[in-house]
Design an enzyme around this catalytic site. Structure first.
Site, short mmCIF file in Angstrom:
data_model
loop_
_atom_site.label_atom_id
_atom_site.label_comp_id
_atom_site.label_asym_id
_atom_site.label_seq_id
_atom_site.Cartn_x
_atom_site.Cartn_y
_atom_site.Cartn_z
N THR A 35 0.63 -1.18 0.06
CA THR A 35 0.10 -0.13 0.04
C THR A 35 1.02 1.05 -0.02
O THR A 35 1.27 1.68 -0.87
CB THR A 35 -0.87 0.14 1.14
OG1 THR A 35 -0.22 -0.32 2.42
CG2 THR A 35 -1.96 -1.00 0.95
N LYS A 64 3.68 -7.00 3.87
CA LYS A 64 3.36 -5.46 3.55
C LYS A 64 3.19 -4.79 4.76
O LYS A 64 2.52 -5.30 5.70
CB LYS A 64 2.38 -5.30 2.45
CG LYS A 64 1.18 -5.64 3.22
CD LYS A 64 0.16 -4.79 3.19
CE LYS A 64 0.24 -3.23 3.64
NZ LYS A 64 -0.70 -2.66 4.08
N THR A 74 1.30 -7.52 12.43
CA THR A 74 1.31 -6.15 12.61
C THR A 74 1.26 -5.70 11.16
O THR A 74 1.28 -4.65 10.97
CB THR A 74 3.02 -5.81 12.89
OG1 THR A 74 3.47 -6.46 14.03
CG2 THR A 74 3.14 -4.55 13.06
N GLU A 83 6.47 4.78 7.37
CA GLU A 83 6.28 5.75 6.57
C GLU A 83 7.14 6.99 6.78
O GLU A 83 7.07 7.33 7.79
CB GLU A 83 4.81 6.10 6.72
CG GLU A 83 3.87 5.09 6.24
CD GLU A 83 2.26 5.05 6.49
OE1 GLU A 83 1.46 4.47 5.75
OE2 GLU A 83 2.12 5.88 7.34
N ASN A 141 0.65 10.63 5.48
CA ASN A 141 -0.81 10.41 6.20
C ASN A 141 -1.76 11.36 6.04
O ASN A 141 -3.04 11.17 6.06
CB ASN A 141 -0.52 10.03 7.51
CG ASN A 141 0.11 8.50 7.75
OD1 ASN A 141 -0.51 7.50 7.38
ND2 ASN A 141 1.37 8.36 8.21
N THR A 146 -6.08 11.23 -0.74
CA THR A 146 -6.51 12.52 -1.79
C THR A 146 -5.77 12.23 -3.13
O THR A 146 -4.81 11.28 -3.01
CB THR A 146 -6.06 13.76 -1.14
OG1 THR A 146 -4.72 13.99 -0.82
CG2 THR A 146 -7.07 14.25 -0.12
#
Lengths: 413, 413
Positions: free
Chosen positions: A160, A186, A197, A284, A408, A413
């Site tokens: 993702t 992933k 997790t 991230e 995040n 969007t």
């Protein structure tokens, strides 16, 4: 220099006898994105899993657990896993369960097995209905793509917000035979275990008794996926699945005290740890890979509590991002971890090999230049020595950068 | 439009009979910065406090608690508070305690009181030695500056990463007399209570029995400073101090069931809540003020647990920053809050007045446009109705922006 991210060489991911993988595109979130993975398991495969403890557990997790229970009860085999990205099918109520089952039914019809022999997995946005109208029509294409050497494609298809695909293989000698272990995973955000997790799939061709599978998957998760945190958020969809196809020709492992069990567990754990660490490296916005090791605790719980307090602290993580040896933030996190009888005067804190704090304050030998040198590394270990018992625990995490916020804030969007 | 931050009008901060404040500069972190605040209390003042539960509690907190205990035992009065910014004197071991006491001794000599009648407070960088060589020489200048109307100056002098100064006043009728309450506070990061959350000082001229002071300060903290989180980090130095000078002429309040106690508590709580909310509004990098209200729980603990899980989630907070109604993240946080018998099918989630989720999924009446409209407000309430008991709890927080990372990555540089 930021932490190095590399996807595994496709050739390094070894096929597992009895496992074939097929990938296709349903265009769930983006047209053309390869977002559907079908994993076919040969008859006789053993499957066990550990799942999120989130109370808003996603529909596919509920269905997964039901199907596993049903097949264990009737002594049947799980024959397929079906995974979609782009939609988590979480927070979707009764209709979500219906759609997860509908997906399993469609796979079962294609594969000629029972609906309960199919396990569903979803990852992506929460609270949106699963678009089965897009998924069901492309399942035949996924089936047509099935091949033993599609592990790398599958590792890409389940991503993702991950930057790189995550996969690893190992081989080990078990009962005089070479067994192979291959895993993919992933996950780079909403990563914090109360158990598994993310999505993780590890398969081996070793033969192991069905009664040992659940213990084995838990043993492996505890030393791997349960040691990672990116942001402290536990997903609704986390699942870690262990598959043993039994085609390696070893005598079935039926004793968890045996050398064979230990050898298989070691190989599985190596793969799972590599995948788990890859998630923290690919956290991230991550620019650094951080290992927090807490040693000399009275029990595992207090070591983990302190390790996670450090690994979750936004203040500690932004200091790592800035390469700033603002070590007081680490001390503060140790202090608020909730170990209420902790004596801060008898513990030591190390940054890399540098003794930073002891006797409740900065070590006399410590200099800012030493701390700064370690903080500029891409891979950093924080070590807390509690000096009050025999137990150790390790947690892997990453730093906290502008890009975490960016990723995040802009994810939908 | 981002949340509005305004410092209090200096004229709105009312003097408290018996309290004088003096400010000066020791140049601890920056030359010329007004970083020392001295607060003189008239004889007969009652003082009580609540302090951080961090095990790495800072040296001034330890000394504060010792001095308060000693003065309570010998029936003496606290006569002065001395506050520095720029250095937290935390993680500084025995030497830190010595320097905190040295500061108290110097103030005591100036004021002609016992060393134990002085309470020290520090805020700033952790793990650096307190520069007493800079602080002690300027204490006479702070004394020379003492005046009853310096509350606003003091509110500015105790700031660290705060953007605006925080202060508030109220008046109330107690025992037929008008009593006045004035408070100031600092704090915008490392904000998460295990009790008081920052530096907060609230003074009143009301007369109250010494035996009720500790209960009163705890009652007030529980509805104010203990309801704020910015980043989940609990500071080593958090202190909330309540002063009652007894000069308003009311009959001394000696019954916690009396109307006078209730009236005074209400006025103190209003001031403390205004200060606590100001901290969340001024959270590091904040662009939005978020109220999380959890209603209908079985007990206070589970309501707080769920409220904090939402208020602390980096994923929820970045969604608020992006004005993105990515409400699944709120559901996920409710699910992992740790209330293990929570039935997610019977709770409702509201964003502002909009019903977002019920029956384990998105509400049938909900539209993305409704959610987006609320998310664009500068002040947003998330309401979770558990429908399983009579208890409510509220937590205030802010969103999580690029600037949080910026502020904390660059704080020391």
């Amino acid at each position: 220099m930021p932490v190095k991210l590399t996807a595994p060489d496709p050739a390094s991911l070894l096929p597992i006898a009895g496992v074939r993988l097929g990938i296709t595109s349903a265009g769930i979130k983006k047209p053309g994105r390869r977002d559907i993975t079908l994993i076919e398991l040969a008859a006789g495969s053993r499957v066990a899993g550990v799942f999120t403890q989130n109370r808003f557990c996603a529909a596919p997790v509920t269905v997964c657990k039901q199907h596993l229970d049903q097949m264990v009860q009737r002594g049947g085999d799980i024959r397929a896993l079906v995974i979609n990205t782009g939609n988590a099918n979480a927070g979707t109520g009764e209709e979500g369960l219906r759609r997860a089952r509908q997906t399993c039914e469609a796979v079962a019809r294609l594969m000629g097995c029972a609906t309960e022999a199919v396990l569903p997995f979803s990852t992506g946005v929460i609270l949106e209905p699963l678009p089965v109208d897009k998924i069901l029509p492309v399942l035949p294409a996924a089936q047509a793509d099935l091949a033993p050497d599609h592990w790398s494609d599958a590792a890409h298809a389940i991503m993702t917000t991950d930057i790189v695909a995550k996969g690893a293989s190992r081989q080990a000698q078990v009962g005089g035979r070479t067994v192979t272990v291959t895993g993919i995973a992933k996950g780079s955000g909403m990563i914090h275990p109360n158990m598994a997790t993310m999505l993780g799939y590890v398969a081996t061709d070793a033969a192991i008794a069905p009664g040992l599978m659940q213990q084995l998957v838990k043993d492996v998760a505890d030393v791997s996926f349960n040691c990672v945190t990116v942001d402290g958020d536990t997903s609704t969809n986390d699942s870690f699945i262990l598959v043993a196809t039994g085609q390696a020709g070893n005598n079935e492992i039926d004793d968890d005290a045996s050398a064979d069990y230990a050898a298989l567990k070691a190989a599985l754990s190596e793969v799972a740890i590599e995948l788990a660490q890859a998630m923290a490296r690919d956290g991230e916005g991550a620019t650094k890979f951080i290992t927090v090791a807490v040693e000399g605790g009275r029990d595992h719980a207090e070591c983990k509590q302190i390790a996670y307090a450090i690994a979750r602290s936004p203040l500690v993580k932004t200091a790592f991002f800035a390469s700033d040896p603002n070590l007081g933030r680490i001390l503060a996190a140790i202090g608020y971890a909730g170990v209420m009888d902790l004596d801060v005067d008898t513990l030591q804190v190390y940054l890399g090999d540098v003794l930073v704090a002891e006797k409740g304050g900065r070590a006399a030998s410590y200099s800012e230049a030493q701390g700064a040198a370690v903080m500029h590394e891409a891979e950093i270990t924080v070590r807390v020595v509690l000096n009050r018992g025999p137990v150790n625990a390790t947690v892997w995490t990453c730093d906290f950068s502008y890009d975490y916020v960016k990723i995040n804030a802009e994810y939908r969007t």
